[in-house]
Design a protein around this motif. Structure first.
Motif, mmCIF file in Angstrom:
data_model
loop_
_atom_site.group_PDB
_atom_site.id
_atom_site.type_symbol
_atom_site.label_atom_id
_atom_site.label_comp_id
_atom_site.label_asym_id
_atom_site.label_seq_id
_atom_site.Cartn_x
_atom_site.Cartn_y
_atom_site.Cartn_z
ATOM 1 N N GLU A 24 0.793 -1.233 -0.066
ATOM 2 C CA GLU A 24 -0.047 0.026 0.027
ATOM 3 C C GLU A 24 0.909 1.309 0.006
ATOM 4 O OE1 GLU A 24 -3.651 0.277 1.172
ATOM 5 O OE2 GLU A 24 -3.774 -1.560 -0.053
ATOM 6 N N GLN A 25 2.104 0.980 0.340
ATOM 7 C CA GLN A 25 3.070 2.351 0.540
ATOM 8 C C GLN A 25 3.596 2.700 -0.870
ATOM 9 O OE1 GLN A 25 5.407 2.272 4.191
ATOM 10 N NE2 GLN A 25 3.936 0.774 5.110
ATOM 11 N N THR A 26 3.471 1.738 -1.756
ATOM 12 C CA THR A 26 4.257 2.042 -2.870
ATOM 13 C C THR A 26 3.847 3.565 -3.559
ATOM 14 O OG1 THR A 26 4.077 -0.038 -3.704
ATOM 15 C CG2 THR A 26 4.509 1.323 -5.326
ATOM 16 N N HIS A 27 4.848 4.102 -4.008
ATOM 17 C CA HIS A 27 4.832 5.629 -4.747
ATOM 18 C C HIS A 27 5.895 5.591 -6.035
ATOM 19 C CE1 HIS A 27 3.915 9.939 -4.735
ATOM 20 N NE2 HIS A 27 2.632 9.458 -4.161
ATOM 21 N N GLY A 28 5.622 6.918 -6.297
ATOM 22 C CA GLY A 28 6.654 7.225 -7.570
ATOM 23 C C GLY A 28 5.301 7.542 -8.787
ATOM 24 N N LEU A 29 6.054 7.845 -9.899
ATOM 25 C CA LEU A 29 5.182 8.730 -10.949
ATOM 26 C C LEU A 29 4.212 7.376 -11.361
ATOM 27 C CD1 LEU A 29 7.625 10.549 -13.269
ATOM 28 C CD2 LEU A 29 5.338 11.209 -12.257
ATOM 29 N N LEU A 30 4.484 6.138 -11.392
ATOM 30 C CA LEU A 30 3.683 5.011 -11.589
ATOM 31 C C LEU A 30 2.994 4.413 -10.426
ATOM 32 C CD1 LEU A 30 5.432 2.890 -14.323
ATOM 33 C CD2 LEU A 30 3.152 3.940 -14.263
ATOM 34 N N GLY A 31 3.743 4.013 -9.306
ATOM 35 C CA GLY A 31 3.346 3.453 -8.094
ATOM 36 C C GLY A 31 2.422 4.149 -7.407
ATOM 37 N N GLN A 32 2.216 5.214 -7.584
ATOM 38 C CA GLN A 32 0.958 5.965 -6.875
ATOM 39 C C GLN A 32 -0.416 5.594 -7.331
ATOM 40 O OE1 GLN A 32 0.323 10.362 -7.829
ATOM 41 N NE2 GLN A 32 2.313 9.974 -8.788
ATOM 42 N N PHE A 33 -0.159 5.077 -8.555
ATOM 43 C CA PHE A 33 -1.593 4.511 -9.281
ATOM 44 C C PHE A 33 -1.911 3.243 -9.067
ATOM 45 C CE2 PHE A 33 -0.268 8.423 -11.519
ATOM 46 C CZ PHE A 33 -1.156 9.210 -11.408
ATOM 47 N N PHE A 34 -1.024 2.498 -8.066
ATOM 48 C CA PHE A 34 -1.346 1.144 -7.999
ATOM 49 C C PHE A 34 -2.520 0.711 -6.724
ATOM 50 C CE2 PHE A 34 3.400 -0.136 -9.000
ATOM 51 C CZ PHE A 34 3.162 -0.219 -10.341
ATOM 52 N N HIS A 35 -2.842 2.060 -6.562
ATOM 53 C CA HIS A 35 -4.051 2.002 -5.617
ATOM 54 C C HIS A 35 -5.298 2.415 -6.364
ATOM 55 C CE1 HIS A 35 -0.483 2.033 -3.325
ATOM 56 N NE2 HIS A 35 -0.205 3.197 -3.383
ATOM 57 N N PRO A 36 -6.383 1.924 -5.712
ATOM 58 C CA PRO A 36 -7.766 2.288 -6.647
ATOM 59 C C PRO A 36 -8.068 3.872 -6.881
ATOM 60 C CG PRO A 36 -8.083 0.979 -4.753
ATOM 61 C CD PRO A 36 -6.693 1.177 -4.612
ATOM 62 N N ILE A 37 -8.097 4.171 -7.853
ATOM 63 C CA ILE A 37 -8.550 5.664 -8.253
ATOM 64 C C ILE A 37 -9.860 5.601 -8.948
ATOM 65 C CG2 ILE A 37 -7.394 5.293 -10.367
ATOM 66 C CD1 ILE A 37 -6.260 8.299 -10.302
ATOM 67 N N ASP A 38 -10.539 6.772 -8.636
ATOM 68 C CA ASP A 38 -12.055 7.066 -9.271
ATOM 69 C C ASP A 38 -11.818 8.467 -9.867
ATOM 70 O OD1 ASP A 38 -14.260 6.420 -9.967
ATOM 71 O OD2 ASP A 38 -15.311 6.813 -8.045
ATOM 72 N N PHE A 39 -12.860 8.497 -10.792
ATOM 73 C CA PHE A 39 -12.935 9.730 -11.439
ATOM 74 C C PHE A 39 -14.467 9.859 -12.103
ATOM 75 C CE2 PHE A 39 -11.007 7.292 -14.887
ATOM 76 C CZ PHE A 39 -11.923 7.448 -16.114
ATOM 77 N N THR A 40 -14.725 11.196 -12.626
ATOM 78 C CA THR A 40 -16.037 11.302 -13.277
ATOM 79 C C THR A 40 -15.880 12.126 -14.503
ATOM 80 O OG1 THR A 40 -17.253 11.161 -11.098
ATOM 81 C CG2 THR A 40 -18.535 12.019 -13.005
ATOM 82 N N ILE A 41 -16.492 11.916 -15.659
ATOM 83 C CA ILE A 41 -16.162 12.729 -16.864
ATOM 84 C C ILE A 41 -17.624 13.425 -16.956
ATOM 85 C CG2 ILE A 41 -15.982 12.584 -19.385
ATOM 86 C CD1 ILE A 41 -13.275 12.399 -18.044
ATOM 87 N N LEU A 42 -17.508 14.684 -17.203
ATOM 88 C CA LEU A 42 -18.566 15.544 -17.609
ATOM 89 C C LEU A 42 -18.341 16.502 -18.725
ATOM 90 C CD1 LEU A 42 -19.166 17.020 -13.886
ATOM 91 C CD2 LEU A 42 -20.378 15.038 -14.521
ATOM 92 N N GLU A 43 -19.557 16.742 -19.302
ATOM 93 C CA GLU A 43 -19.667 17.844 -20.286
ATOM 94 C C GLU A 43 -18.497 17.739 -21.254
ATOM 95 O OE1 GLU A 43 -18.470 21.303 -17.979
ATOM 96 O OE2 GLU A 43 -20.299 20.977 -16.703
ATOM 97 N N ILE A 44 -18.821 16.429 -22.189
ATOM 98 C CA ILE A 44 -17.918 16.218 -23.142
ATOM 99 C C ILE A 44 -18.064 17.152 -24.373
ATOM 100 C CG2 ILE A 44 -17.310 14.378 -25.039
ATOM 101 C CD1 ILE A 44 -18.033 12.451 -22.882
#
Length: 850
Positions: free
Chosen positions: A764-784
């Motif tokens: 869970e403690q992994t970081h770095g330009l790639l490593g930080q995204f090994f944890h769940p991430i959520d986003f919403t897309i609006l107004e295309i």
């Protein structure tokens, strides 16, 4: 989705052949232009045959053309103005079709999509699968299914994953003799999730299942010079079966995958009968067998078998060739030595989640050896677990050996998927079934010989008469055909049915022919492939089917920004891969993009450079990407896990214009350093060589080597001049792709790409330009909305409680195809990932590779 007023799905089924028409009507009640979307999911087994848009009474039809011609027409329309493409994404059973159009205030638009498919019989029933997802409450919503079966209908049912007790009463179902009807018309209030909610209950799968009367084992139907012959004998004794499970236990299967496989096998063992024979073969770097020979499935032997697949052996590499050949040899020996009954059905089921890299690893060689060894005596079923497999290879090998390939999706129900597949093929009733017809009277015959006939399934053969007026088939010695009189009555009955489409047998024949030719084409090469391609294309255009060789173009009116759309058919082994990457559990990918790669004749690609990152977000079935623009010589921290001790850093190189303006200079990864501090291991990779430092010991290889190396805590495989696969403790592994460019290229140098597999094995403690995204991430897309590039819309992304402007784009994944790559759709975050990455990108510059 906006202001959808009406949505209908009207379906007509005649003798298992279904024609579905989806109509969606919307009105823009606002006082300004508005984008209206139409998106539906349809079965992968279906072919789209028509699509049109009617805007304010004017209809804009879709034209089905050869893929390249369609693409050119589409690009021509695009060059004139804005576009809203029809795009495809793929799920397990369905593929998605989306189109949008900008309509003026107070305007109306009606979308109409038609698709056709032959319903297949499984477990004694024909199943029609309908995806329901209106995304909002719809004033008039209706599913209407009419079925006409000349043999008569014996049972009819309809169910939905979203059907509540209240909605159950809304499904109206009637059937008598040859006709069946299902209607589902929920009112606005019945669609609501609660009394005053605006959310819709209608979200899920709606399934219609039925079966027909079988007074004889087969049924023949003739209309307009075409015939279809259905063969499904009942009450046959089950054949004893000899089944070999060939299972991948290489390192990548460790953990959840192997547990789910074991769970499925234990359930399968409960279904194996006393007169069956079985064995297990496990392959990693070595091949292990449970017993030396096939053994009978007595209760004692089954108890022992239940203890065997504990799969405690995890070996890092994949000797697929050794595993499968062992299975074939074992079956051959069992038949030669009469260990198994003479009249028994033999089956091999292979499950793998990776690609062969030990023993014989060239997939063409493996296919040739396997085909020679089975000699067509038994079907081979290949199950590809997850997305790391070369599905094209598995499919070709299965089809060449009278079996089929299936993808097992890496989800919580993987064990059930494995079991479900086994259930389909576990009850062979007949072997080597061949249906004969008078040769000089019949042409265009579809496949008429079948290795096995399975309980609850059906064999379908179609063809056409040489003399269209003849319409006569004589009974063959082996089969009692329906009499000519019955066929004439059937033809007469069709003319009396208003909702039946008269050319349905001809279209059924064309559908089945195209499906089987595409299957054949999968494993074909050279002239044979060219002939099959020409034949499929000819039929697809004649009968207006969107197949993998055709596309449909819809060009919208000039008043509506001259928009154009293009619809394609997914291809499982190739196209699905780009979708699949976003299904992996948070597997970020990182690789440099390529600058125009100049060869002696043509420019192969024209995408600019700079290290480019892709982060897949599985729950969204989507991906996010960003660039990092820094100068040659900088080292970036990509992955840093203090718990497992694993770090990955990458050093940038520029192009050959030394000392030029760094703003215009392209950068790539020229050197990667992968280390495990706890094991005192360091691996340095450049475009010239790979160096391993284990404590004070150093070993070096070049990219011209083919190497498999296993030391304590380290596995390293070099696939000559292509890529290397590396894992060092902790379970995560890395694939490094070598991008070689033309040596006389005026600017570009060879460079590297990095892919992370099984990133969930890091802490869970992994970081770095790639490593930080090994944890769940959520986003919403609006107004295309349209962006500066007409081909790439902009949108607002809500992520980490921030609003970012992002652009829809495509990036390439070079894992499978280092030369051309696979396009992956993603949302591009500008300015070095600002707002997406933690901190600012310069925080990730480190002083050295280790």
């Amino acid at each position: 989705h906006n202001n959808n007023k009406k949505q209908f799905l009207h379906c007509k089924v005649t003798s298992r052949f279904a024609r579905n028409v989806i109509t969606s009507r919307a009105v823009n009640r606002g006082n300004m232009h508005k984008e209206v979307f139409f998106d539906v999911e349809l079965p992968k087994t279906a072919f789209i045959t028509n699509f049109s848009m009617t805007i304010d009474g004017v209809t804009y039809p879709g034209n089905i053309k050869e893929k390249e011609a369609a693409k050119q027409e589409y690009e021509k329309a695009v060059s004139k103005g804005q576009t809203a493409g029809l795009v495809k994404a793929s799920g397990r059973k369905t593929e998605k079709f989306t189109v949008s159009v900008n309509i003026a205030a107070a305007s109306k638009v009606t979308f109409e999509l038609t698709y056709e498919e032959l319903l297949k019989r499984q477990f004694g029933k024909y199943e029609m699968f309908i995806k329901v997802k209106p995304k909002q409450l719809v004033k008039d919503f209706e599913i209407d299914v009419s079925i006409f079966e000349p043999q008569g209908i014996t049972e009819l049912e309809a169910e939905g994953t979203f059907i509540t007790n209240d909605l159950q009463n809304v499904i109206k179902k009637t059937f008598s003799d040859k006709k069946g009807h299902i209607s589902f018309k929920p009112t606005l209030d019945q669609q609501r999730t609660c009394a005053n909610c605006s959310q819709s209950l209608l979200d899920g799968d709606f399934t219609v299942k039925y079966d027909v009367k079988r007074t004889t084992p087969d049924n023949l139907q003739i209309v307009n010079g075409y015939f279809v012959h259905f063969f499904a004998p009942t009450n046959l004794p089950q054949l004893p079966k000899n089944i070999i499970f060939v299972i991948d236990i290489s390192g990548s299967m460790s953990g959840r995958e192997i547990e789910q496989t074991r769970e499925a096998l234990l359930k399968i063992l409960d279904d194996i009968r006393d007169d069956d024979f079985l064995n297990f073969i496990l392959f990693g770097s070595d091949v292990h067998t449970w017993k030396e020979k096939l053994i009978r499935a007595t209760p004692e032997n089954l108890d022992e078998a239940r203890k065997f697949p504990n799969f405690s052996v995890y070996l890092a590499v994949t000797n697929l060739y050794g595993g499968i050949m062992k299975g074939i040899e074992m079956l051959n020996a069992a038949h030669e030595e009469n260990v198994v009954p003479k009249r028994s059905a033999s089956i091999i089921i292979m499950l793998t989640d990776g690609q062969p890299n030990v023993g014989i690893s060239d997939t063409q060689d493996i296919r040739a050896h396997v085909k020679k060894a089975t000699e067509g005596k038994y079907p081979l079923y290949n199950l590809g677990f997850g997305y790391g497999v070369d599905y094209g290879f598995l499919e070709k090998m299965a089809l060449e050996n009278k079996g089929l390939a299936r993808r097992i999706y890496p989800d919580s129900d993987s064990a059930l998927q494995l079991q479900g597949f086994y259930d389909e093929v576990s009850n062979p009733m007949l072997m080597d079934v061949e249906l004969h017809y008078p040769e000089n009277e019949i042409s265009g015959l579809t496949k008429n010989s079948f290795k096995h006939f399975y309980d609850g399934s059906e064999i379908v053969v179609a063809g056409r008469f040489v003399d269209i007026n003849q319409n006569r088939l004589t009974a063959n010695d082996a089969l009692s055909f329906t009499t000519q009189q019955d066929a004439e009555q059937t033809a007469k009955a069709f003319q009396e049915q208003e909702y039946i489409f008269g050319d349905y047998i001809e279209r059924l024949w064309a559908y089945l022919t195209i499906e089987q030719l595409l299957e054949k084409r999968t494993a074909a090469t050279g002239e044979e492939k060219e002939n099959l391609t020409a034949e499929v294309l000819d039929l697809s255009l004649k009968y207006k089917f969107v197949t993998p060789l055709t596309s449909m173009v819809v060009t919208k009116p000039e008043d509506y920004d001259n928009q154009a759309g293009i619809a394609d058919k997914m291809t499982e082994g190739i196209d699905i891969f780009s979708f699949a990457l976003s299904k992996k559990p948070n597997v970020p990918l990182m690789y440099p993009k390529r600058k125009a790669l100049i060869t002696n004749r043509i420019t192969e690609s024209s995408i600019d450079g700079d290290p480019h990152f892709i982060i897949s977000v599985p729950q969204k079935e989507d991906a996010i990407c960003f660039n990092i623009n820094e100068k040659p010589g900088d080292v970036l921290s990509l992955i840093n896990d203090p718990v497992t001790g694993i770090t990955v850093n990458g050093e940038l190189i520029g192009d050959k214009r030394a000392n030029s303006d760094t703003k215009t200079q392209n950068t790539y990864f020229g050197k990667l350093g992968i280390a495990n501090k706890h094991l005192n291991l360091k691996v340095t990779v450049t475009s010239e060589k790979i160096t391993i430092q284990n404590g004070n010991e150093k070993t070096a290889f070049t990219w011209l080597d083919s190497v498999t190396l296993q030391q304590e805590g380290l596995t390293l495989i070099i696939n000559r001049e292509k890529n290397l696969v590396l894992s060092m403790g902790g379970g995560a592994s890395f694939v490094i792709v070598l991008h070689q460019v033309w040596k006389k290229h005026p600017l570009q140098q060879d460079f590297l790409g990095l892919y992370t597999l099984k990133s969930h094995k890091l802490s869970e403690q992994t970081h770095g330009l790639l490593g930080q995204f090994f944890h769940p991430i959520d986003f919403t897309i609006l107004e295309i909305h349209p962006g500066s590039d007409p081909k790439k819309p902009d949108a607002t992304m809500i992520i980490k409680n921030k609003e970012l402007t992002v652009t829809r784009g495509w990036q390439k994944d070079y894992r499978k195809d280092p030369k051309h790559g696979v396009d992956i759709p993603c949302w591009f975050v500008h300015n070095n990932g600002a707002g997406l990455i933690d901190g600012v990108h310069t925080d990730y510059i480190v002083s050295s590779l280790f």
